[in-house]
Design a protein around this motif. Structure first.
Motif, PDB file in Angstrom:
ATOM      1  N   LEU A  71      57.763  33.128  39.580  1.00  0.00           N
ATOM      2  CA  LEU A  71      56.744  33.496  40.573  1.00  0.00           C
ATOM      3  C   LEU A  71      55.632  34.331  39.945  1.00  0.00           C
ATOM      4  CD1 LEU A  71      58.805  34.294  43.787  1.00  0.00           C
ATOM      5  CD2 LEU A  71      57.084  32.508  43.502  1.00  0.00           C
ATOM      6  N   GLU A  72      55.980  35.192  39.012  1.00  0.00           N
ATOM      7  CA  GLU A  72      54.946  35.968  38.315  1.00  0.00           C
ATOM      8  C   GLU A  72      54.097  35.065  37.426  1.00  0.00           C
ATOM      9  OE1 GLU A  72      53.472  39.041  38.397  1.00  0.00           O
ATOM     10  OE2 GLU A  72      54.561  38.942  40.288  1.00  0.00           O
ATOM     11  N   ALA A  73      54.720  34.070  36.813  1.00  0.00           N
ATOM     12  CA  ALA A  73      53.961  33.106  36.001  1.00  0.00           C
ATOM     13  C   ALA A  73      53.011  32.298  36.888  1.00  0.00           C
ATOM     14  CB  ALA A  73      54.915  32.183  35.248  1.00  0.00           C
ATOM     15  N   VAL A  74      53.457  31.944  38.088  1.00  0.00           N
ATOM     16  CA  VAL A  74      52.597  31.247  39.045  1.00  0.00           C
ATOM     17  C   VAL A  74      51.401  32.120  39.388  1.00  0.00           C
ATOM     18  CG1 VAL A  74      52.456  30.475  41.451  1.00  0.00           C
ATOM     19  CG2 VAL A  74      54.366  29.742  40.011  1.00  0.00           C
ATOM     20  N   ARG A  75      51.649  33.412  39.649  1.00  0.00           N
ATOM     21  CA  ARG A  75      50.567  34.340  39.981  1.00  0.00           C
ATOM     22  C   ARG A  75      49.550  34.404  38.852  1.00  0.00           C
ATOM     23  NH1 ARG A  75      48.541  38.889  38.819  1.00  0.00           N
ATOM     24  NH2 ARG A  75      50.088  39.354  37.248  1.00  0.00           N
ATOM     25  N   ALA A  76      50.020  34.565  37.628  1.00  0.00           N
ATOM     26  CA  ALA A  76      49.116  34.651  36.474  1.00  0.00           C
ATOM     27  C   ALA A  76      48.336  33.350  36.289  1.00  0.00           C
ATOM     28  CB  ALA A  76      49.916  34.985  35.215  1.00  0.00           C
ATOM     29  N   HIS A  77      48.997  32.224  36.439  1.00  0.00           N
ATOM     30  CA  HIS A  77      48.348  30.920  36.299  1.00  0.00           C
ATOM     31  C   HIS A  77      47.289  30.734  37.384  1.00  0.00           C
ATOM     32  CE1 HIS A  77      48.168  26.752  34.920  1.00  0.00           C
ATOM     33  NE2 HIS A  77      48.115  26.402  36.196  1.00  0.00           N
ATOM     34  N   ALA A  78      47.620  31.132  38.617  1.00  0.00           N
ATOM     35  CA  ALA A  78      46.673  31.010  39.725  1.00  0.00           C
ATOM     36  C   ALA A  78      45.426  31.849  39.475  1.00  0.00           C
ATOM     37  CB  ALA A  78      47.349  31.415  41.035  1.00  0.00           C
ATOM     38  N   LEU A  79      45.615  33.086  39.036  1.00  0.00           N
ATOM     39  CA  LEU A  79      44.474  33.954  38.716  1.00  0.00           C
ATOM     40  C   LEU A  79      43.612  33.343  37.622  1.00  0.00           C
ATOM     41  CD1 LEU A  79      45.912  37.578  38.795  1.00  0.00           C
ATOM     42  CD2 LEU A  79      43.949  36.723  40.084  1.00  0.00           C
ATOM     43  N   ALA A  80      44.259  32.828  36.583  1.00  0.00           N
ATOM     44  CA  ALA A  80      43.527  32.245  35.460  1.00  0.00           C
ATOM     45  C   ALA A  80      42.732  31.008  35.868  1.00  0.00           C
ATOM     46  CB  ALA A  80      44.500  31.888  34.331  1.00  0.00           C
ATOM     47  N   HIS A  81      43.125  30.371  36.963  1.00  0.00           N
ATOM     48  CA  HIS A  81      42.447  29.160  37.422  1.00  0.00           C
ATOM     49  C   HIS A  81      41.580  29.397  38.655  1.00  0.00           C
ATOM     50  CE1 HIS A  81      45.226  27.411  34.570  1.00  0.00           C
ATOM     51  NE2 HIS A  81      44.350  26.423  34.506  1.00  0.00           N
ATOM     52  N   GLY A  82      41.246  30.660  38.919  1.00  0.00           N
ATOM     53  CA  GLY A  82      40.260  30.982  39.939  1.00  0.00           C
ATOM     54  C   GLY A  82      40.757  31.115  41.363  1.00  0.00           C
ATOM     55  N   PHE A  83      42.067  31.103  41.563  1.00  0.00           N
ATOM     56  CA  PHE A  83      42.595  31.299  42.908  1.00  0.00           C
ATOM     57  C   PHE A  83      42.653  32.793  43.204  1.00  0.00           C
ATOM     58  CE2 PHE A  83      44.726  27.223  41.765  1.00  0.00           C
ATOM     59  CZ  PHE A  83      44.095  26.431  42.711  1.00  0.00           C
ATOM     60  N   ASP A  84      42.362  33.167  44.447  1.00  0.00           N
ATOM     61  CA  ASP A  84      42.504  34.572  44.829  1.00  0.00           C
ATOM     62  C   ASP A  84      43.625  34.780  45.843  1.00  0.00           C
ATOM     63  OD1 ASP A  84      41.285  33.575  47.119  1.00  0.00           O
ATOM     64  OD2 ASP A  84      39.423  34.676  46.834  1.00  0.00           O
TER      65      ASP A  84
END
Length: 115
Positions: free
Chosen positions: A50-63
């Motif tokens: 779940l933390e990896a998902v959060r980091a990936h989402a941030l890196a791809h412009g999701f807020d």
């Protein structure tokens, strides 16, 4: 995203994509799937993923990231709440094979809004 052991065997995986529903911004991501091998539930691998998902989402412009979870699944709801996902009272009902299934969309804000 895939979590594998030292021998390359998949232990858990997650799928993140842009939210497919209506009314959401283009910066809303959807955690479409999260699976952990049953023997590893409680080991922390899901939390790490779940933390990896959060980091990936941030890196791809999701807020924001949201997901759908069964309203009656208290275990799953607790897991996501501990990971920072919150509900807003919204409920969605879908029919599957003549049975109504109630789901809620917990969401997690990923970045602190600027003032």
């Amino acid at each position: 995203m895939v979590a594998a052991d030292a021998h390359g065997r998949v232990e858990a995986w997650a799928c993140l994509r842009p939210f497919r529903g209506t009314g959401a911004s283009t910066t809303t991501g959807e955690l479409y799937a999260l699976y952990v091998q049953p023997s590893l539930v409680g080991s922390g691998i899901g939390r790490t993923l779940l933390e990896a998902v959060r980091a990936h989402a941030l890196a791809h412009g999701f807020d924001v990231v949201l997901l759908w979870v069964l309203n009656d699944s208290t275990t799953a709801r607790r897991i996501y709440e501990r990971a920072g996902y919150v509900t807003d009272g919204a409920v969605q009902a879908d029919d599957y094979d003549g049975k109504s299934v109630s789901e809620i969309p917990p969401r997690r804000a990923l970045a602190v809004p600027s003032s």
